[in-house]
Design an enzyme around this catalytic site. Sequence first.
Site, mmCIF file in Angstrom:
data_model
loop_
_atom_site.group_PDB
_atom_site.id
_atom_site.type_symbol
_atom_site.label_atom_id
_atom_site.label_comp_id
_atom_site.label_asym_id
_atom_site.label_seq_id
_atom_site.Cartn_x
_atom_site.Cartn_y
_atom_site.Cartn_z
ATOM 1 N N GLY A 1 0.832 -1.153 0.155
ATOM 2 C CA GLY A 1 0.011 0.099 -0.054
ATOM 3 C C GLY A 1 0.936 1.158 0.149
ATOM 4 N N GLY B 1 0.422 9.242 1.797
ATOM 5 C CA GLY B 1 0.829 10.391 1.365
ATOM 6 C C GLY B 1 2.324 10.415 1.817
ATOM 7 N N GLY C 1 4.608 7.629 2.754
ATOM 8 C CA GLY C 1 5.434 6.659 2.287
ATOM 9 C C GLY C 1 4.824 5.437 1.832
ATOM 10 N N LYS D 1 8.240 -0.455 5.961
ATOM 11 C CA LYS D 1 7.648 0.687 5.638
ATOM 12 C C LYS D 1 8.798 1.913 5.309
ATOM 13 C CE LYS D 1 4.581 1.985 8.713
ATOM 14 N NZ LYS D 1 3.968 2.717 9.584
ATOM 15 N N ASP E 1 -3.684 7.969 18.935
ATOM 16 C CA ASP E 1 -4.221 7.924 17.873
ATOM 17 C C ASP E 1 -5.064 6.440 17.272
ATOM 18 O OD1 ASP E 1 -5.204 9.130 15.442
ATOM 19 O OD2 ASP E 1 -3.300 8.338 14.396
#
Length: 643
Positions: A44, A47, A49, A66, A160
């Site tokens: 995937g 914005g 990485g 990542k 978060d």
Amino acid sequence: MSSGLEDQPPAGRPMRAIERPRVDPRGLLGQVIAGRYRIEDLIGEGGMGAVYRAQHTGMKKRLAVKVLHPEMLGLNEAVERFEREAIAGAHIEHPNVAAASDFGRLDDGSYFLVLELLEGEHLRSIINRGPLPVPRALRIAQQIAHALRAVHKLGIVHRDLKPDNVMLARRERESDVVKILDFGIAKVPVNALAATRPGLVNPLTKTGMAYGTPEYMAPEQALGEEIDGRVDLYALGVMLYEMLSGARPFDAESRVQLLGMVASKPAPRLSERFPLLGVPPRVEAITMRLLEKSKDARFATADEVIAALDEALAALDRAANKPAEVEMQRAAIGEAATIYALNPVPANPTSMPTARPPMMRRGQPLTLLAASGLLLIAGLVITAVSLRNKAALDALEDAAQPTPIVDAGAPDVQATAAADAAPAPPPEPARPNKATPDELEDAQAKGAPALAALAERYGSDPAVLEALVVAYAKEKASYKQAVRTTRKLLEVAPEKATDPDVERAMLMVANGPLDTADGAIELMATNMGSRGPDLLYELVTAPGIGKYPKERAGTLLKDPVVRRLATPALLMANDLRVAAPCSRKDLFDRAKVEGDARTLGLLKPMLVTKGCGMFRRSDCFACLKNRAELRATIDAIEKRLGK
């Protein structure tokens, strides 16, 4: 696999990338980075990485890597988010937290982070399909709470927590294995940071700054106040609310409005907002306590949440076992009743003593009377089973249905016989059950009061009821009567569910004041057959519809009962609408067979290759790789529809 790479920066701190040409993330495919990770596939892209499936060349273990986009180099905030996620992932050893195992820089200066590779589905995708069964929602919440207990013991606050950062992984014989992701904006103890990288510029603990996703922020977090682990428990409450209902407690068109609602308004109760869901009171109580405005009124620790969830699950298990016990009791009584029914006998028993009804004292509880009745019935049934002889069954029938003895020569009996012998009076002439065209036209000209009077005379005339629905829908003050009359109309004429005038009237009421909108929306869901879900979809997608009708209709479209009423074409369009961008391609084959114009309206915008990312230059559907299958799907639907 979650990228954890948000297109939006934390609130209060803008992030600006260095202007440089965008590098194609597929350029890393097939390469070995850091001397040990072979990049196999692109999972995937966000914005900031991209996330890849990789294999450790020495250990032959598959991992997720990542990589920060090169154009983000020099952006301290992005790098620090990477490092913060690495530190948290390395320190938290818990089966419900995704582990991080490596962090570093590539030859071109890009930062990379190595994570546990997870196969499964984000909680967001699952919620988008509709409310979860209560036991499943509780078990997911339970695992999240266990993870938070481990996180908070280290002094880390995730900050978060949201369905996008919760993966439900699959293992050999397990499903719904929770994995919490993305500690990029976590509050991590300074000493832990210093031990890994002394002099870290921004520990993200400044008072007055709001970090997180607004829909899941606790009030103190939204206000930029000092926070602790209870903000994560609040976010868990939002997710539990969303799992149970398919909707969040608060939503607004602007961030400012949303944060204002979070900070000042109490969360709406599930039982009041979604009465059809039937959420158990104990479960609702847990959810609402997690969502308390004051952090002191919430659960103090994840341990307390775990204990409450354990009790709720145990209560559900006990409730699930009760029907089996009831069925056993019913079977026993049914067997006795069958024996009695198969032995019909004449009345007039002489061998069974007369039973007196129990005397009730003033103020005696009704439950005692009910218990006495049950004992009496049980005694009669047992007697019927044990005494199979004819006389005993005669007595049981007489006890259940006593036969009065009367004198044949009494005046009342003689009067009854005379009445039976008299000729029956002629039947009254039948009254018309439908209004004449002139009557209906005259009433329509005079308005709703005249039509209501006509409906009193011709209550089963669909034409009159339909005209009255239309008249009521013209005035907001009469919206409740419009819903009530529509319900009656559909009882006498179900085919009116597809009448354009009735549909327009209900859509108008559904988009009206909240106190009447619910009635129209629920009528669509329960009384309008297969047309009802179509109207709910229209509420969700049509322009000019208010926020509440859209949300309420969207929730009902996830309800299994409503979905059973829907046509395959409607289900196709709605499933495509709520699917995550990269999951839509899994629906293409089905769309070719079931899709209609609504599906085409969702597929054609996917042909556009820009519109996402920080500068709106990225492909929103990059995971499609090419558009050949998408174009083939669109062509197949258009050919089938004759377009």
